[in-house]
Design an enzyme around this catalytic site. Structure first.
Site, short mmCIF file in Angstrom:
data_model
loop_
_atom_site.label_atom_id
_atom_site.label_comp_id
_atom_site.label_asym_id
_atom_site.label_seq_id
_atom_site.Cartn_x
_atom_site.Cartn_y
_atom_site.Cartn_z
N ASN A 56 8.19 -4.47 3.75
CA ASN A 56 7.45 -3.35 4.15
C ASN A 56 7.18 -2.54 2.78
OD1 ASN A 56 6.28 -0.88 5.22
ND2 ASN A 56 8.00 -0.44 6.59
N SER A 136 -13.25 1.90 1.20
CA SER A 136 -14.22 1.41 2.17
C SER A 136 -15.56 2.20 1.78
CB SER A 136 -13.89 1.89 3.54
OG SER A 136 -14.83 1.59 4.45
N TYR A 149 -9.87 7.00 9.63
CA TYR A 149 -9.86 5.87 8.77
C TYR A 149 -10.85 6.56 7.54
CZ TYR A 149 -11.51 1.61 6.94
OH TYR A 149 -11.73 0.50 5.89
N ALA A 151 -11.23 9.58 6.44
CA ALA A 151 -10.32 10.44 5.71
C ALA A 151 -9.38 9.77 4.80
CB ALA A 151 -9.96 11.42 6.74
N SER A 152 -8.63 8.80 5.13
CA SER A 152 -7.60 8.04 4.58
C SER A 152 -8.25 7.28 3.34
CB SER A 152 -6.77 7.11 5.39
OG SER A 152 -7.77 5.96 5.66
#
Length: 248
Positions: A56, A136, A149, A151-152
């Site tokens: 992780n 993206s 999404y 915003a990230s």
């Protein structure tokens, strides 16, 4: 592109764009460290210059161990590619849960912070390095229903630009790649509930690309490897759209 003998850590290495980056780096002669929650695809590669860490990447201790062991074994860390990320199912903001928001921010932003923090430590010590964070094209040209999404990924670009100016005096470059609609299993996760994904690929995603076709993971990987290479030694703080023109 000159990445031969470079030591590169790749997150999200078990599938999609990350796996394509691993393959191309190995073909170019790099020493590759692939990190992901799962390793089934990586295990099929069987290459002496590939090391695999399953775990992780939101666990600080795990991240520290990956970087420390890589540096101890190879004597350096030349590059980091953050291809790890998750999508958001398109939905109105009033339907978005706090859990969805926090999960997107954790994986698409906190993971970048943890890995870049470790990378900076080792790269500053050698006074060289290259970090490529995958964001993206939605951060440049948003689609409705993907507010968390977007915003990230917008945060990922801003973070990369801030890190680029901070690390410039240490000869460490930091860049962002903005992929357009890419033909991976992740693409279907952006569709609204109940949408026929094969139909959406043709009528929604493909039509949004001026060049008229979906991107492949290999398209993205080639651009990432360029940014890692010595050919891009004066490129930092850039956001490279690899999107078939969607961001125009």
């Amino acid at each position: 592109m000159d990445v031969k003998q470079k030591t590169i850590i790749v997150t999200g290495a078990n599938g999609g764009m990350g796996l394509a980056v691993v393959h191309q780096l190995l073909n170019e002669g790099a020493q590759v460290v692939g990190c992901d929650l799962n390793r089934d695809q990586l295990d099929s590669i069987q290459h002496h210059q590939l090391s695999i860490y399953e775990g992780n990447l939101l666990d600080e201790d795990f991240v520290r161990r990956v970087f420390q062991e890589t540096n101890d074994r190879c004597g350096k860390i030349d590059g980091l590619v953050n291809a790890a990320g998750i999508a958001q199912q398109a939905e109105p903001i009033e339907n978005v849960s706090v859990e969805t928001w926090e999960n997107l921010m954790d994986i698409n932003m906190k993971l970048l912070f943890l890995t870049c923090r470790e990378a900076a430590k080792y790269m500053k010590a050698k006074q060289r390095g290259s970090i490529v964070n995958v964001a993206s094209i939605s951060a440049v040209r948003p689609r409705p229903g993907l507010q968390a999404y977007v915003a990230s990924k917008g945060g990922a670009e801003s973070f990369s630009r801030a890190l680029a100016i901070e690390l410039a005096e240490n000869n460490v470059r930091v860049n962002t790649v903005h992929p357009g609609p890419c033909d991976t299993t992740m693409l279907e996760k952006f569709a609204a509930e109940g949408v026929d994904i094969e139909k959406a690929k043709d009528e929604t995603f493909k039509k949004s690309v001026p060049l008229g076709k979906l991107l492949t993971p290999e398209n993205i990987a080639s651009s990432i490897i360029f940014l890692l290479s010595d050919q891009a030694d004066m490129v930092t703080g850039a956001a490279l759209n690899v999107d078939g023109g969607r961001g125009i």
